[in-house]
Scaffold this active site. Sequence first.
Site, PDB file in Angstrom:
ATOM      1  N   TYR A  57       0.828  -1.215   0.000  1.00 30.55           N
ATOM      2  CA  TYR A  57       0.000   0.000   0.000  1.00 30.55           C
ATOM      3  C   TYR A  57       0.861   1.262   0.000  1.00 30.55           C
ATOM      4  O   TYR A  57       0.489   2.273  -0.600  1.00 30.55           O
ATOM      5  CB  TYR A  57      -1.011  -0.050   1.153  1.00 30.55           C
ATOM      6  N   ARG A  60       1.628   2.035  -3.613  1.00 29.17           N
ATOM      7  CA  ARG A  60       0.479   2.597  -4.344  1.00 29.17           C
ATOM      8  C   ARG A  60       0.189   4.020  -3.865  1.00 29.17           C
ATOM      9  O   ARG A  60      -0.180   4.884  -4.649  1.00 29.17           O
ATOM     10  CB  ARG A  60      -0.728   1.679  -4.177  1.00 29.17           C
ATOM     11  N   GLN A  92     -15.027   1.985  -5.543  1.00 36.25           N
ATOM     12  CA  GLN A  92     -14.270   0.846  -4.997  1.00 36.25           C
ATOM     13  C   GLN A  92     -12.783   1.210  -4.963  1.00 36.25           C
ATOM     14  O   GLN A  92     -11.986   0.486  -4.387  1.00 36.25           O
ATOM     15  CB  GLN A  92     -14.448  -0.399  -5.869  1.00 36.25           C
ATOM     16  N   HIS A 110     -14.175   0.802  -0.232  1.00 38.09           N
ATOM     17  CA  HIS A 110     -13.076  -0.121   0.053  1.00 38.09           C
ATOM     18  C   HIS A 110     -11.902   0.575   0.719  1.00 38.09           C
ATOM     19  O   HIS A 110     -10.807   0.010   0.763  1.00 38.09           O
ATOM     20  CB  HIS A 110     -12.598  -0.801  -1.248  1.00 38.09           C
ATOM     21  N   CYS A 118      -6.638   2.983  12.905  1.00 36.17           N
ATOM     22  CA  CYS A 118      -6.088   2.333  14.098  1.00 36.17           C
ATOM     23  C   CYS A 118      -6.855   1.044  14.356  1.00 36.17           C
ATOM     24  O   CYS A 118      -8.077   1.058  14.564  1.00 36.17           O
ATOM     25  CB  CYS A 118      -6.202   3.248  15.323  1.00 36.17           C
ATOM     26  N   GLY A 176     -16.378   1.318 -15.174  1.00 35.45           N
ATOM     27  CA  GLY A 176     -15.005   0.815 -15.036  1.00 35.45           C
ATOM     28  C   GLY A 176     -14.808  -0.218 -13.963  1.00 35.45           C
ATOM     29  O   GLY A 176     -13.821  -0.186 -13.230  1.00 35.45           O
ATOM     30  N   THR A 177     -15.744  -1.176 -13.863  1.00 35.61           N
ATOM     31  CA  THR A 177     -15.544  -2.252 -12.898  1.00 35.61           C
ATOM     32  C   THR A 177     -15.896  -3.592 -13.541  1.00 35.61           C
ATOM     33  O   THR A 177     -16.811  -3.698 -14.343  1.00 35.61           O
ATOM     34  CB  THR A 177     -16.364  -2.023 -11.604  1.00 35.61           C
ATOM     35  N   SER A 178     -15.144  -4.611 -13.136  1.00 34.54           N
ATOM     36  CA  SER A 178     -15.292  -5.933 -13.765  1.00 34.54           C
ATOM     37  C   SER A 178     -16.479  -6.704 -13.201  1.00 34.54           C
ATOM     38  O   SER A 178     -16.846  -7.752 -13.709  1.00 34.54           O
ATOM     39  CB  SER A 178     -14.014  -6.754 -13.537  1.00 34.54           C
ATOM     40  N   ALA A 220     -13.543   5.117 -20.404  1.00 34.16           N
ATOM     41  CA  ALA A 220     -14.307   6.008 -19.514  1.00 34.16           C
ATOM     42  C   ALA A 220     -14.062   7.473 -19.874  1.00 34.16           C
ATOM     43  O   ALA A 220     -14.990   8.291 -19.813  1.00 34.16           O
ATOM     44  CB  ALA A 220     -13.895   5.740 -18.063  1.00 34.16           C
TER      45      ALA A 220
HETATM   46  C1  BV8 Z   1     -17.461  -8.927   2.213  1.00 37.59           C
HETATM   47  C2  BV8 Z   1      -9.034  -3.188  -1.430  1.00 37.59           C
HETATM   48  C3  BV8 Z   1     -18.996  -9.577   3.899  1.00 37.59           C
HETATM   49  C4  BV8 Z   1      -8.354  -1.920  -1.812  1.00 37.59           C
HETATM   50  C5  BV8 Z   1     -10.617  -4.656  -2.466  1.00 37.59           C
HETATM   51  C6  BV8 Z   1     -18.057 -16.058  -3.267  1.00 37.59           C
HETATM   52  C7  BV8 Z   1     -19.103 -15.463  -3.931  1.00 37.59           C
HETATM   53  C8  BV8 Z   1     -19.424 -14.124  -3.720  1.00 37.59           C
HETATM   54  C9  BV8 Z   1     -18.670 -13.354  -2.835  1.00 37.59           C
HETATM   55  C10 BV8 Z   1     -17.620 -13.931  -2.195  1.00 37.59           C
HETATM   56  C11 BV8 Z   1     -17.302 -15.277  -2.399  1.00 37.59           C
HETATM   57  N1  BV8 Z   1     -16.223 -15.560  -1.642  1.00 37.59           N
HETATM   58  C12 BV8 Z   1     -15.850 -14.435  -0.956  1.00 37.59           C
HETATM   59  C13 BV8 Z   1     -16.698 -13.459  -1.277  1.00 37.59           C
HETATM   60  C14 BV8 Z   1     -16.694 -12.093  -0.781  1.00 37.59           C
HETATM   61  C15 BV8 Z   1     -15.575 -11.283  -1.404  1.00 37.59           C
HETATM   62  C16 BV8 Z   1     -15.597 -11.361  -2.908  1.00 37.59           C
HETATM   63  O1  BV8 Z   1     -16.405 -10.710  -3.559  1.00 37.59           O
HETATM   64  N2  BV8 Z   1     -14.699 -12.172  -3.483  1.00 37.59           N
HETATM   65  C17 BV8 Z   1     -14.670 -12.288  -4.917  1.00 37.59           C
HETATM   66  C18 BV8 Z   1     -13.212 -12.362  -5.383  1.00 37.59           C
HETATM   67  C19 BV8 Z   1     -15.470 -13.516  -5.303  1.00 37.59           C
HETATM   68  N3  BV8 Z   1     -15.831  -9.914  -0.992  1.00 37.59           N
HETATM   69  C20 BV8 Z   1     -15.375  -9.479   0.196  1.00 37.59           C
HETATM   70  O2  BV8 Z   1     -14.661 -10.113   0.930  1.00 37.59           O
HETATM   71  C21 BV8 Z   1     -15.859  -8.097   0.610  1.00 37.59           C
HETATM   72  N4  BV8 Z   1     -16.388  -8.182   1.944  1.00 37.59           N
HETATM   73  O3  BV8 Z   1     -18.036  -9.625   1.394  1.00 37.59           O
HETATM   74  O4  BV8 Z   1     -17.813  -8.854   3.539  1.00 37.59           O
HETATM   75  C22 BV8 Z   1     -20.111  -8.631   4.033  1.00 37.59           C
HETATM   76  C23 BV8 Z   1     -20.514  -7.848   2.940  1.00 37.59           C
HETATM   77  C24 BV8 Z   1     -21.573  -6.973   3.093  1.00 37.59           C
HETATM   78  C25 BV8 Z   1     -22.219  -6.868   4.318  1.00 37.59           C
HETATM   79  C26 BV8 Z   1     -21.802  -7.658   5.396  1.00 37.59           C
HETATM   80  C27 BV8 Z   1     -20.747  -8.539   5.252  1.00 37.59           C
HETATM   81  C28 BV8 Z   1     -14.718  -7.102   0.621  1.00 37.59           C
HETATM   82  C29 BV8 Z   1     -14.257  -6.841  -0.776  1.00 37.59           C
HETATM   83  C30 BV8 Z   1     -13.226  -5.696  -0.770  1.00 37.59           C
HETATM   84  C31 BV8 Z   1     -11.874  -6.239  -1.103  1.00 37.59           C
HETATM   85  N5  BV8 Z   1     -10.936  -5.139  -1.306  1.00 37.59           N
HETATM   86  N6  BV8 Z   1      -9.745  -3.685  -2.574  1.00 37.59           N
HETATM   87  C32 BV8 Z   1      -7.340  -2.150  -2.866  1.00 37.59           C
HETATM   88  O5  BV8 Z   1      -6.349  -2.877  -2.594  1.00 37.59           O
HETATM   89  O6  BV8 Z   1      -7.524  -1.557  -3.942  1.00 37.59           O
HETATM   90  S1  BV8 Z   1     -11.340  -5.251  -3.867  1.00 37.59           S
HETATM   91  C33 BV8 Z   1     -10.515  -4.750  -5.269  1.00 37.59           C
HETATM   92  O7  BV8 Z   1     -11.270  -5.265  -6.388  1.00 37.59           O
HETATM   93  C34 BV8 Z   1     -10.495  -3.255  -5.473  1.00 37.59           C
HETATM   94  O8  BV8 Z   1     -11.186  -2.506  -4.499  1.00 37.59           O
HETATM   95  C35 BV8 Z   1     -11.224  -3.079  -6.793  1.00 37.59           C
HETATM   96  O9  BV8 Z   1     -11.901  -1.911  -6.855  1.00 37.59           O
HETATM   97  C36 BV8 Z   1     -12.156  -4.235  -6.714  1.00 37.59           C
HETATM   98  C37 BV8 Z   1     -12.908  -4.577  -7.933  1.00 37.59           C
HETATM   99  O10 BV8 Z   1     -12.031  -4.513  -9.019  1.00 37.59           O
HETATM  100  P1  BV8 Z   1     -12.384  -3.455 -10.181  1.00 37.59           P
HETATM  101  O11 BV8 Z   1     -12.415  -2.087  -9.602  1.00 37.59           O
HETATM  102  O12 BV8 Z   1     -13.608  -3.913 -10.897  1.00 37.59           O
HETATM  103  O13 BV8 Z   1     -11.106  -3.558 -11.081  1.00 37.59           O
HETATM  104  P2  BV8 Z   1     -10.807  -4.692 -12.158  1.00 37.59           P
HETATM  105  O14 BV8 Z   1      -9.365  -4.569 -12.535  1.00 37.59           O
HETATM  106  O15 BV8 Z   1     -11.347  -6.001 -11.663  1.00 37.59           O
HETATM  107  O16 BV8 Z   1     -11.710  -4.298 -13.418  1.00 37.59           O
HETATM  108  C38 BV8 Z   1     -11.447  -3.090 -14.089  1.00 37.59           C
HETATM  109  C39 BV8 Z   1     -12.543  -2.943 -15.131  1.00 37.59           C
HETATM  110  O17 BV8 Z   1     -12.338  -1.690 -15.802  1.00 37.59           O
HETATM  111  C40 BV8 Z   1     -12.518  -4.015 -16.201  1.00 37.59           C
HETATM  112  O18 BV8 Z   1     -13.841  -4.460 -16.437  1.00 37.59           O
HETATM  113  C41 BV8 Z   1     -11.967  -3.293 -17.451  1.00 37.59           C
HETATM  114  O19 BV8 Z   1     -12.568  -3.762 -18.633  1.00 37.59           O
HETATM  115  C42 BV8 Z   1     -12.403  -1.879 -17.188  1.00 37.59           C
HETATM  116  N7  BV8 Z   1     -11.519  -0.864 -17.785  1.00 37.59           N
HETATM  117  C43 BV8 Z   1     -10.166  -0.918 -17.941  1.00 37.59           C
HETATM  118  N8  BV8 Z   1      -9.736   0.233 -18.530  1.00 37.59           N
HETATM  119  C44 BV8 Z   1     -10.849   1.011 -18.715  1.00 37.59           C
HETATM  120  C45 BV8 Z   1     -11.972   0.316 -18.240  1.00 37.59           C
HETATM  121  N9  BV8 Z   1     -13.212   0.822 -18.301  1.00 37.59           N
HETATM  122  C46 BV8 Z   1     -13.358   2.055 -18.839  1.00 37.59           C
HETATM  123  N10 BV8 Z   1     -12.312   2.775 -19.309  1.00 37.59           N
HETATM  124  C47 BV8 Z   1     -11.058   2.300 -19.274  1.00 37.59           C
HETATM  125  N11 BV8 Z   1     -10.043   3.032 -19.761  1.00 37.59           N
END
Ligand code: BV8
Length: 235
Positions: A57, A60, A92, A110, A118, A176-178, A220
């Site tokens: 971190y 970044r 996010q 996030h 803390c 811009g999210t996957s 975007a």
């Molecule tokens: C939770 C930290 C409980 C900061 C991040 C099984 C099924 C379902 C869910 C789960 C499961 N097993 C576990 C889970 C839960 C889990 C989860 O979802 N896992 C996934 C992998 C299956 N989630 C959690 O643990 C969350 N907590 O569930 O708690 C709860 C919930 C609610 C209420 C009570 C209890 C916590 C998730 C947070 C994790 N921390 N980040 C950091 O380090 O950055 S997540 C991380 O991924 C980032 O935050 C990021 O934002 C996020 C998503 O990624 P994206 O932003 O979408 O980025 P990505 O690269 O994937 O995609 C980019 C997109 O942009 C692409 O589509 C691309 O085409 C597009 N793009 C690229 N260039 C452009 C563009 N678009 C436009 N213009 C461009 N130029």
Amino acid sequence: MADPIRNIVILTGAGISAESGVATFRGPGGLWEGHRVEDVCTPQALRRDPELVHRFYDERRAKLASVQPNPAHSALARLDAEWSGGLLIVTQNVDDLHERAGAKRLIHMHGALRSALCAMCGARQGWETALPPGTDCTGCGEAMLRPDIVFFGEIPYQMDAIAAALDAADLFVSIGTSGAVYPAAGFVQEARRSGVRTLELNLEPSEGSHWFDESRQGPAGVLVPQWVDEVLGGE
Ligand code: BV8
């Protein structure tokens, strides 16, 4: 003629910052590819190897000094300033490009790179430089400051406020999210259940594109200013 739009909720992901030079997570050369997610973005990783997680971190946070908001961030800030109805930008992303572009009605669900949390007393403080493990909290004095980041397995921030905004929305826009990470990836389904119109602006179809009433593909930096002109023009 569709009902007038009053309340808008916008979800942004790494794609909105890609044209600013901020790495996305799941693309070629994506950030996670530099690390396995479980090695840098889980509570277990923080316990197992705090140096690695803090350094991930710190790197970044340091990069923020060399990137700027792009036209997509600026367009959303303009919408925020000029839109008389309800507006909430839920990001996010942990970069500060939305706020540097001028967005005000913003939630970092996030966490944020320029904040330290803390783990003992829950206090937050702005943080601009490297944050070594064992840094003292200025609130409680315990050496428990950690990156203010929501790791996998932790609960995203301000979920109640987000749920209320989705419930009151007339339009939900995902930019811009996957659609790979929950609960953010499920917001479109919540919106649909409340009868909210849904629009996706993304470089390519996301994992959730089929849930959207409309999905536009492109950078975007092009799609978001166009869409903001449409929405403000229709006001
Ligand atoms: C939770 C930290 C409980 C900061 C991040 C099984 C099924 C379902 C869910 C789960 C499961 N097993 C576990 C889970 C839960 C889990 C989860 O979802 N896992 C996934 C992998 C299956 N989630 C959690 O643990 C969350 N907590 O569930 O708690 C709860 C919930 C609610 C209420 C009570 C209890 C916590 C998730 C947070 C994790 N921390 N980040 C950091 O380090 O950055 S997540 C991380 O991924 C980032 O935050 C990021 O934002 C996020 C998503 O990624 P994206 O932003 O979408 O980025 P990505 O690269 O994937 O995609 C980019 C997109 O942009 C692409 O589509 C691309 O085409 C597009 N793009 C690229 N260039 C452009 C563009 N678009 C436009 N213009 C461009 N130029």
